[in-house]
Structure formats: structure tokens, C-alpha cells
Design an enzyme around this catalytic site. Sequence first.
Site, PDB file in Angstrom:
ATOM      1  N   LYS A   1     -64.581 -14.030   0.712  1.00  0.00           N
ATOM      2  CA  LYS A   1     -64.504 -13.657  -0.707  1.00  0.00           C
ATOM      3  C   LYS A   1     -63.625 -14.639  -1.473  1.00  0.00           C
ATOM      4  O   LYS A   1     -63.977 -15.099  -2.559  1.00  0.00           O
ATOM      5  CB  LYS A   1     -63.961 -12.224  -0.846  1.00  0.00           C
ATOM      6  CG  LYS A   1     -64.939 -11.184  -0.316  1.00  0.00           C
ATOM      7  CD  LYS A   1     -64.378  -9.778  -0.243  1.00  0.00           C
ATOM      8  CE  LYS A   1     -65.384  -8.882   0.486  1.00  0.00           C
ATOM      9  NZ  LYS A   1     -65.038  -7.454   0.493  1.00  0.00           N
TER      10      LYS A   1
ATOM     11  N   GLN B   1     -59.371  -4.282   0.679  1.00  0.00           N
ATOM     12  CA  GLN B   1     -60.332  -4.334   1.783  1.00  0.00           C
ATOM     13  C   GLN B   1     -60.186  -3.104   2.676  1.00  0.00           C
ATOM     14  O   GLN B   1     -59.078  -2.724   3.060  1.00  0.00           O
ATOM     15  CB  GLN B   1     -60.118  -5.632   2.590  1.00  0.00           C
ATOM     16  CG  GLN B   1     -61.176  -5.907   3.639  1.00  0.00           C
ATOM     17  CD  GLN B   1     -62.546  -6.269   3.059  1.00  0.00           C
ATOM     18  OE1 GLN B   1     -62.677  -6.653   1.885  1.00  0.00           O
ATOM     19  NE2 GLN B   1     -63.574  -6.152   3.862  1.00  0.00           N
TER      20      GLN B   1
ATOM     21  N   ASP C   1     -65.310  -3.355  -6.843  1.00  0.00           N
ATOM     22  CA  ASP C   1     -65.935  -2.847  -5.616  1.00  0.00           C
ATOM     23  C   ASP C   1     -66.866  -1.674  -5.914  1.00  0.00           C
ATOM     24  O   ASP C   1     -67.700  -1.309  -5.091  1.00  0.00           O
ATOM     25  CB  ASP C   1     -64.823  -2.311  -4.690  1.00  0.00           C
ATOM     26  CG  ASP C   1     -64.721  -3.085  -3.399  1.00  0.00           C
ATOM     27  OD1 ASP C   1     -65.694  -3.782  -3.049  1.00  0.00           O
ATOM     28  OD2 ASP C   1     -63.682  -2.983  -2.743  1.00  0.00           O
TER      29      ASP C   1
HETATM   30  N1  L34 Z   1     -63.091  -2.725  -0.202  1.00  0.00           N
HETATM   31  N2  L34 Z   1     -64.011  -3.055   1.869  1.00  0.00           N
HETATM   32  C1  L34 Z   1     -64.097  -3.168   0.542  1.00  0.00           C
HETATM   33  N3  L34 Z   1     -65.168  -3.726  -0.074  1.00  0.00           N
HETATM   34  C2  L34 Z   1     -66.215  -4.195   0.646  1.00  0.00           C
HETATM   35  O1  L34 Z   1     -67.282  -4.696   0.034  1.00  0.00           O
HETATM   36  C3  L34 Z   1     -66.146  -4.119   2.044  1.00  0.00           C
HETATM   37  N4  L34 Z   1     -67.124  -4.640   2.863  1.00  0.00           N
HETATM   38  C4  L34 Z   1     -67.456  -3.946   4.094  1.00  0.00           C
HETATM   39  C5  L34 Z   1     -66.148  -3.697   4.851  1.00  0.00           C
HETATM   40  N5  L34 Z   1     -65.040  -3.345   3.983  1.00  0.00           N
HETATM   41  C6  L34 Z   1     -65.046  -3.511   2.641  1.00  0.00           C
HETATM   42  C7  L34 Z   1     -67.332  -5.965   3.019  1.00  0.00           C
HETATM   43  O2  L34 Z   1     -66.839  -6.814   2.299  1.00  0.00           O
HETATM   44  C8  L34 Z   1     -68.352  -4.953   4.791  1.00  0.00           C
HETATM   45  N6  L34 Z   1     -68.146  -6.205   4.074  1.00  0.00           N
HETATM   46  C9  L34 Z   1     -68.669  -7.461   4.447  1.00  0.00           C
HETATM   47  C10 L34 Z   1     -68.455  -8.610   3.700  1.00  0.00           C
HETATM   48  C11 L34 Z   1     -68.957  -9.833   4.100  1.00  0.00           C
HETATM   49  C12 L34 Z   1     -69.690  -9.936   5.240  1.00  0.00           C
HETATM   50  C13 L34 Z   1     -69.920  -8.809   6.005  1.00  0.00           C
HETATM   51  C14 L34 Z   1     -69.414  -7.579   5.601  1.00  0.00           C
HETATM   52  C15 L34 Z   1     -70.175 -11.283   5.656  1.00  0.00           C
HETATM   53  O3  L34 Z   1     -69.903 -12.256   5.024  1.00  0.00           O
HETATM   54  N7  L34 Z   1     -70.911 -11.371   6.777  1.00  0.00           N
HETATM   55  C16 L34 Z   1     -71.405 -12.614   7.300  1.00  0.00           C
HETATM   56  C17 L34 Z   1     -70.737 -12.939   8.623  1.00  0.00           C
HETATM   57  C18 L34 Z   1     -69.254 -13.055   8.493  1.00  0.00           C
HETATM   58  C19 L34 Z   1     -68.553 -13.270   9.827  1.00  0.00           C
HETATM   59  O4  L34 Z   1     -68.907 -14.201  10.548  1.00  0.00           O
HETATM   60  O5  L34 Z   1     -67.622 -12.506  10.112  1.00  0.00           O
HETATM   61  C20 L34 Z   1     -72.907 -12.483   7.485  1.00  0.00           C
HETATM   62  O6  L34 Z   1     -73.575 -13.495   7.412  1.00  0.00           O
HETATM   63  O7  L34 Z   1     -73.352 -11.343   7.708  1.00  0.00           O
END
Ligand code: L34
Length: 295
Positions: free
Chosen positions: A54, A98, A121
Site C-alpha cells: 500500500k 491494518q 477502508d
Molecule cells: N484494514 N485490513 C484493513 N484493510 C484491508 O483492505 C485489509 N486487507 C485484508 C487484510 N487486512 C486488511 C488487505 O489489505 C487483505 N488485504 C490484502 C491486501 C493486499 C494483498 C492481499 C491482501 C496483496 O497484495 N496480495 C498479493 C500478494 C502479496 C504477498 O505476496 O504477500 C497478491 O497478488 O495477491
Amino acid sequence: MAAKIISGTEVAGQIREELRKEVTELKEKHNVIPGLVTILVGENPASISYVTGKQKTAKELGFYSLQDNQPDNITEEVLLGLIDKYNNDPKIHGILVQLPLPKHINETEVLYAINPKKDVDGFHPVNLGKLMIGEADYLPCTPAGVQQLLIRSNVETSGAEVVVVGRSNIVGKPVTNILLQKQKGANATVTICHTGTKDMASHTRRADILIVAAGKPKAITADMVKEGAIVIDVGVNRIGKSESGKAILCGDVDFEAVKEKAGAITPVPGGVGPMTITMLMMNTVKSAKVHAGLV
Ligand code: L34
């Protein structure tokens, strides 16, 4: 026939390009710089990875961005005090705490404390309530990302049978509310399945669009999917580590098997995850415009 792969990375890239232009224009024409603070409590590796993503994106787009790291043993009082500080900081348009938070902190209290106008959010009860009546200011990022993926992949949602697996407050319930609105990119017939559902497969097999946020690796197998269905996999499970120490991710869908049956499917990683981050940026740009009186 093998499914079309819906690339969240690609769609997110398109939206970021649009946002980059908007941010430049905001700066040049109105001297407005979108400001985002992400608060991370503790050292959960998944949370670190998401928050880093982010912050990186916010910087790439030219935001004013702050990363506020707090120790695992922070008290609720101190955390609420921090939120209050950012609620009153005119440079900040978006505040994100988060999740998950450590057990000694009441998550609901923390989400209530964020000024709904800075709740990029979309988790504040005021914003979730507005979503339910079709008046949302800020849609929760993951559900909004799922909708954008469908719209930008030309998937017809109006009249479609959508089945959502999972009833969480951050994905299952809001994505259901988004897709059932009488609006473009929605207007679907939506069913939610959860741990209390009898014969889950009888529901999932009816789905034209199957959205899975169960939090369980490979919970959806090929026999649970209709031929030609659109499958959106929201799950991000860390199932191990590679030799170099990198986390190995897998979704809630058995991708290899289901891709032979589905019409289109999102991968993990590179599916919904990048969209979540991008929707956060979109909400923050919107908040900056609202705060500047531009919309
Ligand atoms: N407050 N908490 C708050 N807001 C959110 O919107 C979230 N979420 C969820 C968990 N907690 C939160 C996220 O940001 C899940 N989440 C999230 C954000 C980004 C990715 C996955 C979940 C992401 O970028 N995933 C990548 C892989 C990242 C890695 O390698 O760790 C993908 O390509 O899926």
C-alpha cells in the site's frame, strides 16, 4: 477449454495509470496532494507485506504517505489517541488500520474511532450502513476490487447468479451488498454460503459468478463449479516458504483443476490482491477531492 485468466495485476495497472493522471492534475490545478496513513500494529508477516504494498503504491502515485508502525503491546487508548491525531490532521485524507489487531484491542472500537470521512477502508459502520442503502461514499477495498475486476473484464453481472462463499464483514457481506444494488456493474441475484450452509456444492454449482472468500486453501474444487463459470478467488493463504524464504501463496480455489472447467478465473497471487490496494488509492483520491470541496 481452459479458462481465461483475469489478471488483477493488469487491471490494477490500468486504474493506477488513471489515478496517476488525476493526482498530477489535482496537484497542478488545485494544489491538493492526497494523504494516506497506514497504521500497522505488531509484526504479522502477511500484514507487513500488504501494508508495504500500500505504501509503495501510494508513493508511486505521488501521495503524501505515512507508515505508522506500532508495537504489538500498544494499548487501545494509545491507538485511539493516534487515530484522533490523524482525524485532525488536514494533510491526511485517509486513515487505515491494518487488520487483524492483537487480541487485547477491540477492533470494533478502533474502526468506530476513525472519522467516517477519512475511512478509506470503508469499514466504519456508517459507511457499511450507507453501502447497504446504496448511498456508499467509500466501498470496502477488496469487494470494490472484485466489482471493478468484473466490470473491466466485461462480465455481465445484471441478472447473473452470483454465489459468495464466506460471510465476513470485510469481504462476504459487503461484496453481496455491492452486487445486489440496482446499479450498473451490479443488479445480480446473490446467495451467500457459509459454515452453516447445507450442501454448499448445490449452491456453488449454480453460480454464473463464484466469489470465494472462505479463508481456506483449495476449499473450492472442480466438482463444485459450473462449466464456464467466472471464478473470483479472494483467498490469500500462506501455505509455506520457498527455499529463498519467500512465502508460498495459494487461494481458496483449487486453481489448477478449476481453470480447466471455468470460463474465467483469477490467480493468486496477481488476482484480487493488487485490486484491493488500488481501490484504497482510489478511495483516498476521492477523499482528498471531497476534503478540498472539489466534489
Ligand atoms: N484494514 N485490513 C484493513 N484493510 C484491508 O483492505 C485489509 N486487507 C485484508 C487484510 N487486512 C486488511 C488487505 O489489505 C487483505 N488485504 C490484502 C491486501 C493486499 C494483498 C492481499 C491482501 C496483496 O497484495 N496480495 C498479493 C500478494 C502479496 C504477498 O505476496 O504477500 C497478491 O497478488 O495477491
